[in-house]
Write an enzyme that holds these catalytic residues in place. Structure first.
Site, PDB file in Angstrom:
ATOM      1  N   ASP A  39       0.914  -1.252  -0.043  1.00 10.19           N
ATOM      2  CA  ASP A  39       0.034  -0.039   0.128  1.00 10.19           C
ATOM      3  C   ASP A  39       0.861   1.114  -0.113  1.00 10.19           C
ATOM      4  O   ASP A  39       1.953   1.180   0.269  1.00 10.19           O
ATOM      5  CB  ASP A  39      -1.135  -0.198   1.324  1.00 10.19           C
ATOM      6  N   ASN A  92      -4.511  -4.397  -7.607  1.00  9.49           N
ATOM      7  CA  ASN A  92      -5.677  -3.895  -7.345  1.00  9.49           C
ATOM      8  C   ASN A  92      -5.840  -2.323  -7.458  1.00  9.49           C
ATOM      9  O   ASN A  92      -6.687  -1.876  -7.435  1.00  9.49           O
ATOM     10  CB  ASN A  92      -6.128  -4.783  -5.989  1.00  9.49           C
ATOM     11  N   TYR A 158     -11.197   7.586 -15.188  1.00  5.11           N
ATOM     12  CA  TYR A 158     -11.419   6.163 -14.522  1.00  5.11           C
ATOM     13  C   TYR A 158     -12.068   5.253 -15.477  1.00  5.11           C
ATOM     14  O   TYR A 158     -11.552   4.018 -15.821  1.00  5.11           O
ATOM     15  CB  TYR A 158     -12.458   6.384 -13.402  1.00  5.11           C
ATOM     16  N   LYS A 162     -10.256   2.001 -16.723  1.00  8.03           N
ATOM     17  CA  LYS A 162     -10.661   0.436 -16.567  1.00  8.03           C
ATOM     18  C   LYS A 162     -10.854  -0.425 -17.785  1.00  8.03           C
ATOM     19  O   LYS A 162     -10.770  -1.424 -17.735  1.00  8.03           O
ATOM     20  CB  LYS A 162     -11.766   0.545 -15.610  1.00  8.03           C
ATOM     21  N   ILE A 191     -18.937  -1.292  -4.766  1.00 10.46           N
ATOM     22  CA  ILE A 191     -18.509  -1.933  -3.564  1.00 10.46           C
ATOM     23  C   ILE A 191     -18.282  -0.997  -2.466  1.00 10.46           C
ATOM     24  O   ILE A 191     -17.832   0.065  -2.547  1.00 10.46           O
ATOM     25  CB  ILE A 191     -17.291  -2.727  -3.869  1.00 10.46           C
ATOM     26  N   THR A 193     -16.799   0.680   0.120  1.00 12.94           N
ATOM     27  CA  THR A 193     -15.160   0.569   0.560  1.00 12.94           C
ATOM     28  C   THR A 193     -15.086   2.030   0.992  1.00 12.94           C
ATOM     29  O   THR A 193     -15.592   2.914   0.445  1.00 12.94           O
ATOM     30  CB  THR A 193     -14.197   0.160  -0.524  1.00 12.94           C
TER      31      THR A 193
HETATM   32  P1  NAP Z   1      -9.647   2.095  -1.645  1.00  9.97           P
HETATM   33  O1  NAP Z   1     -10.673   1.853  -0.343  1.00  9.97           O
HETATM   34  O2  NAP Z   1      -9.478   3.472  -1.810  1.00  9.97           O
HETATM   35  O3  NAP Z   1      -8.311   0.899  -1.312  1.00  9.97           O
HETATM   36  C1  NAP Z   1      -7.575   1.211  -2.193  1.00  9.97           C
HETATM   37  C2  NAP Z   1      -5.943   1.331  -1.410  1.00  9.97           C
HETATM   38  O4  NAP Z   1      -5.193   1.417  -2.554  1.00  9.97           O
HETATM   39  C3  NAP Z   1      -5.881   2.348  -0.427  1.00  9.97           C
HETATM   40  O5  NAP Z   1      -5.266   1.917   0.494  1.00  9.97           O
HETATM   41  C4  NAP Z   1      -5.001   3.410  -1.265  1.00  9.97           C
HETATM   42  O6  NAP Z   1      -4.314   3.953  -0.425  1.00  9.97           O
HETATM   43  C5  NAP Z   1      -4.156   2.240  -1.841  1.00  9.97           C
HETATM   44  N1  NAP Z   1      -3.577   3.053  -3.240  1.00  9.97           N
HETATM   45  C6  NAP Z   1      -4.006   4.033  -3.823  1.00  9.97           C
HETATM   46  N2  NAP Z   1      -3.070   4.436  -4.914  1.00  9.97           N
HETATM   47  C7  NAP Z   1      -1.983   3.559  -4.877  1.00  9.97           C
HETATM   48  C8  NAP Z   1      -0.983   3.554  -5.431  1.00  9.97           C
HETATM   49  N3  NAP Z   1      -0.604   4.460  -6.289  1.00  9.97           N
HETATM   50  N4  NAP Z   1      -0.044   2.502  -5.007  1.00  9.97           N
HETATM   51  C9  NAP Z   1      -0.226   1.752  -3.974  1.00  9.97           C
HETATM   52  N5  NAP Z   1      -1.570   1.764  -3.282  1.00  9.97           N
HETATM   53  C10 NAP Z   1      -2.251   2.852  -3.683  1.00  9.97           C
HETATM   54  O7  NAP Z   1     -10.190   1.262  -2.762  1.00  9.97           O
HETATM   55  P2  NAP Z   1     -11.274   0.224  -3.306  1.00  9.97           P
HETATM   56  O8  NAP Z   1     -12.762   0.605  -3.577  1.00  9.97           O
HETATM   57  O9  NAP Z   1     -10.844  -1.030  -2.322  1.00  9.97           O
HETATM   58  O10 NAP Z   1     -10.647  -0.080  -4.822  1.00  9.97           O
HETATM   59  C11 NAP Z   1      -9.963  -1.112  -5.026  1.00  9.97           C
HETATM   60  C12 NAP Z   1      -9.632  -1.375  -6.748  1.00  9.97           C
HETATM   61  O11 NAP Z   1     -10.975  -1.805  -7.039  1.00  9.97           O
HETATM   62  C13 NAP Z   1      -9.510  -0.167  -7.357  1.00  9.97           C
HETATM   63  O12 NAP Z   1      -8.695  -0.453  -8.675  1.00  9.97           O
HETATM   64  C14 NAP Z   1     -10.885   0.350  -7.722  1.00  9.97           C
HETATM   65  O13 NAP Z   1     -10.773   1.042  -9.085  1.00  9.97           O
HETATM   66  C15 NAP Z   1     -11.449  -0.861  -8.015  1.00  9.97           C
HETATM   67  N6  NAP Z   1     -12.828  -0.873  -7.954  1.00  9.97           N
HETATM   68  C16 NAP Z   1     -13.667  -0.444  -6.753  1.00  9.97           C
HETATM   69  C17 NAP Z   1     -14.937  -0.549  -6.967  1.00  9.97           C
HETATM   70  C18 NAP Z   1     -15.815   0.106  -5.526  1.00  9.97           C
HETATM   71  O14 NAP Z   1     -17.089   0.280  -5.718  1.00  9.97           O
HETATM   72  N7  NAP Z   1     -15.261   0.457  -4.464  1.00  9.97           N
HETATM   73  C19 NAP Z   1     -15.736  -0.836  -7.978  1.00  9.97           C
HETATM   74  C20 NAP Z   1     -15.046  -1.380  -9.153  1.00  9.97           C
HETATM   75  C21 NAP Z   1     -13.758  -1.182  -8.963  1.00  9.97           C
HETATM   76  P3  NAP Z   1      -4.877   5.442  -0.009  1.00  9.97           P
HETATM   77  O15 NAP Z   1      -6.019   5.576   0.584  1.00  9.97           O
HETATM   78  O16 NAP Z   1      -3.471   5.983   0.732  1.00  9.97           O
HETATM   79  O17 NAP Z   1      -4.862   6.402  -1.303  1.00  9.97           O
END
Ligand code: NAP
Length: 252
Positions: A39, A92, A158, A162, A191, A193
């Site tokens: 992370d 991810n 975004y 994607k 999701i 999150t």
């Molecule tokens: P999240 O809750 O923001 O968690 C993502 C984690 O990745 C955070 O701890 C973040 O740290 C870290 N991160 C961000 N930029 C980074 C980088 N450059 N290098 C390393 N770590 C990094 O996100 P999430 O909702 O779990 O999403 C995870 C993945 O699923 C993403 O690719 C997102 O696009 C995809 N996704 C999410 C959803 C949704 O609805 N949540 C839906 C479809 C796809 P910081 O917080 O410090 O930035």
């Protein structure tokens, strides 16, 4: 809950300090993998790795920015040195970017989203593919989104990033199948999150929930359950494809 044979396999999960990545790290570990918990945020990586260790698993925290090639190469080297030959990678980490229409989209925001969401997945795969091939094969899972196949207003960077992840996944899968490296993309619906909670007010979340046929947002564990299957040998005939976990969002 299905149980997969991942004993003795080393896995990397990026963006594993929160949300979907955190759930993937836990589920891979509970199926036997040793996990490098990567992370940007050191404390979050330590908390997740600590929680896995407390549950009897093997995990190491690691700080890296996936948009930085040196960081990504060091991440793969550390996983191999301290946990063993790399077999599984969940690319991810991703960010949402600002909310603006294409005609006015901020240029710096565009570059940041593309550098984390698309360059980051490319850098990770570039560093991971040869080690996984040398280890005798394995599985890479790239986190796309439902927005890897359909659009939405006011998130052009975004959506483009994607869609790019899906195309890059298909190209790389064709190139590296002969080395035993299976490469797939996952497309979650919306999701619950930190990413979603921080970017969308509660009313908007409730409205988005209705766009899924199941009428609710998903959980990170529901995505992780697909990821761990794709990581396992149970998915041995699956490569180069894009797997939705979206409760019918894209069925309309
Ligand atoms: P999240 O809750 O923001 O968690 C993502 C984690 O990745 C955070 O701890 C973040 O740290 C870290 N991160 C961000 N930029 C980074 C980088 N450059 N290098 C390393 N770590 C990094 O996100 P999430 O909702 O779990 O999403 C995870 C993945 O699923 C993403 O690719 C997102 O696009 C995809 N996704 C999410 C959803 C949704 O609805 N949540 C839906 C479809 C796809 P910081 O917080 O410090 O930035």
């Amino acid at each position: 809950m299905a149980r997969y044979e991942l004993d003795g396999r080393t896995a990397i999960v990026t963006g594993a300090g929160a949300g979907i990545g955190e759930a993937c790290a836990h589920v891979l570990s509970s199926n036997g993998a040793a996990v490098l918990v990567v992370d940007l945020d050191e404390e979050r990586a330590e908390n997740v790795a600590g929680s896995i260790s407390n549950n009897g698993g093997t995990a190491l925290p690691h700080v890296a920015d996936v948009s930085n090639l040196d960081d990504v190469e060091a991440m793969v080297a550390r996983a191999e040195e301290e946990l063993g030959p790399l077999r599984i990678a969940v690319n991810n980490a991703g960010i949402g970017g600002t909310s603006q229409p294409t005609g006015q989209y901020d240029l710096d925001a565009w570059r940041r989203v593309m550098s984390v969401n698309l360059d980051g997945v490319f850098y990770c795969m570039r560093a991971e593919i040869d080690p996984i091939g040398r280890a005798g094969g394995g599985s890479i899972i790239n986190m796309s989104s439902v927005l890897g196949s359909v659009g939405i207003e006011n998130s052009p960077a975004y959506v483009a990033s994607k869609h790019g992840v899906v195309g890059l996944t298909k190209a790389a899968a064709l190139e590296h199948a002969a080395e035993g490296v299976r490469i797939n993309a996952v497309g979650p619906g919306f999701i619950s999150t930190p990413l979603l909670e921080e970017n969308l007010p509660a009313e908007a979340q409730a409205q988005i929930a209705t766009l899924h046929a199941l009428g609710r947002l998903g959980t990170s564990e529901e995505v992780a359950n697909l990821v761990v299957f794709l990581a396992s040998d149970d998915a041995s005939f699956i490569t180069g494809s894009y797997h939705l976990v979206d409760a019918g969002y894209t069925a309309r």
